[in-house]
Design a protein around this motif. Structure first.
Motif, short mmCIF file in Angstrom:
data_model
loop_
_atom_site.label_atom_id
_atom_site.label_comp_id
_atom_site.label_asym_id
_atom_site.label_seq_id
_atom_site.Cartn_x
_atom_site.Cartn_y
_atom_site.Cartn_z
N ILE A 1 0.83 -1.21 0.00
CA ILE A 1 0.00 0.00 0.00
C ILE A 1 0.86 1.25 0.00
O ILE A 1 0.57 2.23 -0.70
N VAL B 1 2.34 2.63 -3.38
CA VAL B 1 1.49 3.36 -4.33
C VAL B 1 1.74 4.85 -4.15
O VAL B 1 1.65 5.39 -3.04
N GLN C 1 -1.59 9.00 -6.92
CA GLN C 1 -2.72 8.14 -7.26
C GLN C 1 -3.93 8.45 -6.38
O GLN C 1 -5.06 8.55 -6.86
N ARG C 2 -3.67 8.62 -5.09
CA ARG C 2 -4.76 9.00 -4.19
C ARG C 2 -5.31 10.38 -4.54
O ARG C 2 -6.54 10.59 -4.57
N THR D 1 -11.28 5.21 -2.93
CA THR D 1 -9.91 5.31 -3.41
C THR D 1 -9.08 4.11 -2.98
O THR D 1 -8.31 3.54 -3.77
N MET D 2 -9.26 3.71 -1.73
CA MET D 2 -8.53 2.55 -1.25
C MET D 2 -8.95 1.28 -1.98
O MET D 2 -8.12 0.44 -2.36
N VAL E 1 -5.96 2.06 -4.84
CA VAL E 1 -4.75 1.70 -4.09
C VAL E 1 -4.59 0.19 -3.98
O VAL E 1 -3.53 -0.36 -4.32
N GLN F 1 -3.43 -2.04 -7.08
CA GLN F 1 -2.01 -1.90 -7.39
C GLN F 1 -1.14 -2.54 -6.30
O GLN F 1 -0.13 -3.21 -6.59
N ALA F 2 -1.53 -2.34 -5.05
CA ALA F 2 -0.72 -2.85 -3.93
C ALA F 2 -0.70 -4.37 -3.93
O ALA F 2 0.36 -4.99 -3.73
#
Length: 292
Positions: free
Chosen positions: A180, A183, A187-188, A201-202, A206, A209-210
């Protein structure tokens, strides 16, 4: 008048003599490297076998650890106990992945209102990452039944699996948290500028990708979990290790332990090779500029 299609133009490309020679040289070098690797491996194995076989205590060691009679005798019991290890690995692995992801998300929550949750998650991770797994197993398997709580199972399999989940959730949570944090903050920011909430968003930006970035270390943790399921035998659960111990205690021959170890290795190697393949694939995609 009939219209006849023109034939397709022939392929005009012809590799140069220099390129053909270069490719021939590369193939020859690859074959030579393979032959050298095979020869050196066989020579090393031959030297090791010769050292072991020529040792003074080899005959006694062969009778105690590599006895074919006790291998055949213990194999059915070890395989029967192995099914418990496989079940523990599947169930605990699924629980660990979900719980580890939740703990990692809690540790990355922002804002002072979430400080108590972050502190509890951090204390949990620090404690169980530092606590040896065997001590955690002993404390849970023997300590929880001593409390005599209503509704709490006393089955050593359940308690042993719970102890495995406690320990490995802490490790997996750190793996997810590392993913996390890799990232980029932009991005956020981009997601929030599009109107997404922090939770959205999470979830949509996020975490996808994480998770992709931490697949190799997650597979490594699952390999370790698969091996450590054998420790539940200390609480009385009859898995592959306990089955080997029962046969060995009757015959005073340790071949059943070798059989159990070989079976665990045979189960671990495919997952290890899968981890290597996923890591190499992700490295190739990253070096080529693809999506990681």
């Amino acid at each position: 008048m009939t219209v006849r299609d023109d034939p397709a133009p022939p392929d005009l490309y012809q590799p140069s003599a220099r390129r053909i020679e270069r490719e021939r040289f590369r193939r020859a070098r690859t074959r030579r490297a393979g032959l050298l690797a095979t020869g050196s491996t066989l020579a090393t194995a031959a030297v090791l076998v010769a050292l072991v076989v020529s040792s003074p205590g080899w005959s006694r060691t062969r009778e105690t650890f590599f006895n074919w009679h006790y291998a055949r005798k213990s194999l059915p019991d070890v395989l029967h106990g192995l099914w418990l290890n496989v079940q523990l690995m599947v169930v605990c692995g699924a629980i660990v992945l979900v719980a580890g992801l939740l703990v990692a998300v809690v540790r990355t929550l922002r804002g002072p209102v979430f400080f108590p949750l972050r502190a509890l998650a951090t204390a949990y991770v620090d404690f169980f990452r530092g606590l040896p797994l065997i001590i955690c197993l002993l404390a849970v398997v023997f300590g929880v039944p001593a409390l005599r709580l209503n509704g709490v199972p006393n089955d050593p399999v359940v308690l042993g699996g719970f102890a495995l989940c406690l320990t490995y959730t802490a490790y997996v949570a750190e793996v997810f948290r590392a993913g996390i944090e890799t990232v980029h903050p932009s991005q956020r920011a981009a997601a929030r500028s599009l109107g997404l909430t922090s939770a959205q968003t999470m979830r949509y930006v996020v975490l996808p990708q994480a998770v992709r970035r931490v697949v190799p270390p997650l597979l490594n943790d699952l390999v370790s979990l698969q091996k450590d399921t054998g420790l539940v035998s200390i609480g009385g659960a009859v898995d592959a290790v306990a089955a080997a111990q029962i046969v060995a205690s009757r015959s005073f021959n340790y071949t059943p332990y070798v059989i159990a170890g070989v079976i665990f290795v045979a189960l671990t190697i495919p997952m290890t090779r899968l981890t290597d393949w996923v890591t190499a694939r992700m490295n190739r995609r990253q070096s080529q500029g693809g999506t990681v």
